[in-house]
Design a protein around this motif. Structure first.
Motif, PDB file in Angstrom:
ATOM      1  N   ALA A  75      -0.835  11.779   2.713  1.00  0.00           N
ATOM      2  CA  ALA A  75      -0.468  12.379   3.992  1.00  0.00           C
ATOM      3  C   ALA A  75      -0.318  13.886   3.843  1.00  0.00           C
ATOM      4  O   ALA A  75       0.281  14.372   2.877  1.00  0.00           O
ATOM      5  CB  ALA A  75       0.835  11.776   4.505  1.00  0.00           C
ATOM      6  N   PHE A  76      -0.861  14.610   4.816  1.00  0.00           N
ATOM      7  CA  PHE A  76      -0.782  16.068   4.861  1.00  0.00           C
ATOM      8  C   PHE A  76      -0.038  16.469   6.131  1.00  0.00           C
ATOM      9  O   PHE A  76      -0.329  15.948   7.214  1.00  0.00           O
ATOM     10  CB  PHE A  76      -2.181  16.692   4.892  1.00  0.00           C
ATOM     11  N   GLY A  77       0.882  17.413   6.018  1.00  0.00           N
ATOM     12  CA  GLY A  77       1.637  17.866   7.166  1.00  0.00           C
ATOM     13  C   GLY A  77       1.102  19.154   7.742  1.00  0.00           C
ATOM     14  O   GLY A  77       0.180  19.154   8.555  1.00  0.00           O
ATOM     15  N   ARG A  78       1.665  20.271   7.313  1.00  0.00           N
ATOM     16  CA  ARG A  78       1.310  21.569   7.906  1.00  0.00           C
ATOM     17  C   ARG A  78      -0.188  21.895   7.857  1.00  0.00           C
ATOM     18  O   ARG A  78      -0.690  22.538   8.784  1.00  0.00           O
ATOM     19  CB  ARG A  78       2.139  22.678   7.264  1.00  0.00           C
ATOM     20  N   PRO A  79      -0.925  21.498   6.831  1.00  0.00           N
ATOM     21  CA  PRO A  79      -2.366  21.783   6.882  1.00  0.00           C
ATOM     22  C   PRO A  79      -3.055  21.200   8.109  1.00  0.00           C
ATOM     23  O   PRO A  79      -4.057  21.754   8.582  1.00  0.00           O
ATOM     24  CB  PRO A  79      -2.898  21.151   5.589  1.00  0.00           C
ATOM     25  N   PHE A  80      -2.523  20.098   8.657  1.00  0.00           N
ATOM     26  CA  PHE A  80      -3.122  19.512   9.854  1.00  0.00           C
ATOM     27  C   PHE A  80      -2.781  20.301  11.111  1.00  0.00           C
ATOM     28  O   PHE A  80      -3.478  20.196  12.123  1.00  0.00           O
ATOM     29  CB  PHE A  80      -2.670  18.058  10.032  1.00  0.00           C
ATOM     30  N   ILE A  81      -1.700  21.079  11.073  1.00  0.00           N
ATOM     31  CA  ILE A  81      -1.357  21.883  12.239  1.00  0.00           C
ATOM     32  C   ILE A  81      -2.434  22.937  12.481  1.00  0.00           C
ATOM     33  O   ILE A  81      -2.949  23.085  13.595  1.00  0.00           O
ATOM     34  CB  ILE A  81       0.018  22.549  12.053  1.00  0.00           C
ATOM     35  N   PRO A 106       0.817  -1.208   0.000  1.00  0.00           N
ATOM     36  CA  PRO A 106       0.000   0.000   0.000  1.00  0.00           C
ATOM     37  C   PRO A 106       0.853   1.261   0.000  1.00  0.00           C
ATOM     38  O   PRO A 106       1.874   1.333   0.694  1.00  0.00           O
ATOM     39  CB  PRO A 106      -0.823  -0.144   1.287  1.00  0.00           C
ATOM     40  N   TRP A 107       0.405   2.261  -0.758  1.00  0.00           N
ATOM     41  CA  TRP A 107       1.247   3.407  -1.129  1.00  0.00           C
ATOM     42  C   TRP A 107       0.677   4.700  -0.564  1.00  0.00           C
ATOM     43  O   TRP A 107      -0.424   5.110  -0.892  1.00  0.00           O
ATOM     44  CB  TRP A 107       1.307   3.477  -2.651  1.00  0.00           C
ATOM     45  N   MET A 108       1.474   5.344   0.297  1.00  0.00           N
ATOM     46  CA  MET A 108       1.116   6.633   0.886  1.00  0.00           C
ATOM     47  C   MET A 108       2.021   7.698   0.270  1.00  0.00           C
ATOM     48  O   MET A 108       3.245   7.535   0.245  1.00  0.00           O
ATOM     49  CB  MET A 108       1.314   6.594   2.399  1.00  0.00           C
ATOM     50  N   VAL A 109       1.435   8.788  -0.218  1.00  0.00           N
ATOM     51  CA  VAL A 109       2.215   9.860  -0.826  1.00  0.00           C
ATOM     52  C   VAL A 109       2.151  11.113   0.038  1.00  0.00           C
ATOM     53  O   VAL A 109       1.224  11.304   0.811  1.00  0.00           O
ATOM     54  CB  VAL A 109       1.747  10.169  -2.262  1.00  0.00           C
ATOM     55  N   ASN A 110       3.155  11.977  -0.144  1.00  0.00           N
ATOM     56  CA  ASN A 110       3.294  13.143   0.711  1.00  0.00           C
ATOM     57  C   ASN A 110       4.153  14.172  -0.020  1.00  0.00           C
ATOM     58  O   ASN A 110       4.996  13.814  -0.829  1.00  0.00           O
ATOM     59  CB  ASN A 110       3.987  12.725   2.022  1.00  0.00           C
ATOM     60  N   ASN A 111       3.905  15.435   0.282  1.00  0.00           N
ATOM     61  CA  ASN A 111       4.702  16.593  -0.107  1.00  0.00           C
ATOM     62  C   ASN A 111       3.951  17.481  -1.087  1.00  0.00           C
ATOM     63  O   ASN A 111       3.868  17.184  -2.287  1.00  0.00           O
ATOM     64  CB  ASN A 111       6.064  16.235  -0.698  1.00  0.00           C
TER      65      ASN A 111
END
Length: 365
Positions: A317-323, A292-297
């Protein structure tokens, strides 16, 4: 056609949607590198994510590279994470712990007295880290001795067991962004001449030993791995990343991991990065991984929806938007406005910029 908001199963992990909260270092750990009480609120607020990946968490005292980051190697640390996982589960969420050893991206002030950072080779990185004195140059490392390397894999194995004891649904091994396992992978940082250096097969050896140790301890279906084939963070380089990460993917395939988490392009920067004049072929790597493939950036709503719909990714995957948006899945689903991010409160501090971002109802009030 799958949707970003559909449920999905990754190994043993049942996700309510395909919006993942990426690991985010916030430098707010408590005494003894424990999870601070306010982390309970922070993670619970974000439990609507299909999966939360915790902030990077060191597996050993020598694995710490930044001020006030949490660990998972002491009994006090294990106990401190239990209220966090309980709060996420009470809200119907899933959470895994990211396991971290920074290697040479550290400073002597952050390590036990008399210790220096460790690395595959005694090569100092041209990088800075965050200490009580602010951002400073990292300290020169020493090369890990051959006889020390089985102990590194064991540190991850024990940390994975501790993570499940703390109530996490699984773990993600941090093999990206220029930290220890990534340092062993790259010929720009690994100049060893023993069984852990030289050829691609040798440079990948430690990462694969860690992944087998963790999978044997808690089950491959509860184990993920983060990789960043094209990042230069941590002063890394590699002469042939496509061949290197293709080999890694192929060797991982028989394990049956829950997922691979790929940072596309430069971590936190451009997605359009080349090596030897060519873009990295992530889908070729995916074919070899059979995972299974998770993408980010740099994914926004449109990119994420399209990636899942066309099969380029299984989850995003989302980083800063979740902050700044604790209810990010709802905002993405409804195409609602996003809260602005306060960059001054990203690292260190208290509740401001950590637990005080409003959910949608409050934002609209």
């Amino acid at each position: 056609m799958p949707s970003l908001f559909d449920p999905i199963r990754l190994g043993e992990l049942e996700l309510a949607n395909r919006v993942v909260m990426a690991p985010l270092t916030r430098n707010r750990a408590g005494p003894g590198q424990t999870a601070a009480p306010m982390a309970v609120t922070y993670y619970a607020q974000r439990a609507s994510a299909g999966l939360i990946i915790s902030e990077a968490t060191q597996v050993h005292p020598l694995g710490q590279g930044y001020l006030d980051t949490p660990g998972i190697h002491s009994r006090e640390q294990v106990e401190s994470w239990k209220p966090v996982t309980r709060a996420v589960h009470e809200r119907g969420g899933k959470i895994v712990l990211q396991l971290w050893h920074v290697g040479r991206i550290s400073h002597v002030s952050l390590l036990p007295a008399g210790e220096v950072p460790v690395a595959p080779s005694a090569l100092a990185a041209k990088a800075k880290t965050f200490t009580k004195d602010g951002f400073v140059d990292v300290s020169a490392p020493r090369a890990l001795a051959l006889e020390e390397l089985p102990g590194i894999a064991d540190q991850y194995r024990v940390a994975a067991r501790h993570a499940l004891e703390a109530g996490f649904d699984g773990v993600e091994v941090h093999g990206a962004n220029g930290y220890l396992l990534d340092q062993f992978l790259r010929d720009g940082a690994n100049r060893r001449t023993d069984a852990y250096g030289g050829s691609i097969e040798n440079r990948a050896r430690l990462l694969l030993e860690v992944m087998r140790a963790v999978s044997d301890e808690i089950g491959a279906g509860r184990t993920g791995l983060r990789l960043s084939p094209m990042t230069s963070f941590g002063d890394l380089g590699d002469s042939d990343p496509q061949a290197l990460f293709g080999h890694v993917a192929e060797q991982l395939a028989p394990l049956g991991l829950a997922y691979l988490h790929l940072i596309e392009g430069e971590t936190g920067g451009s997605r359009e990065v080349t090596a030897n004049g060519k873009p990295f072929d992530y889908q070729a790597m995916r074919t070899r991984a059979k995972t299974p493939w998770m993408v980010n950036n740099g994914y926004d709503r449109a990119l994420a929806i399209d990636a899942v719909a066309d099969g380029t990714a299984d989850v995003v995957a989302f980083g800063r938007p979740f902050i700044s948006n604790p209810d990010l899945p709802r905002r993405l689903r409804e195409d609602a406005p996003m809260n602005a991010l306060d960059a001054d409160t990203l690292y260190g501090g208290g509740a401001k910029g950590y637990t005080d971002y409003p959910a949608l109802e409050r934002a609209a009030a």
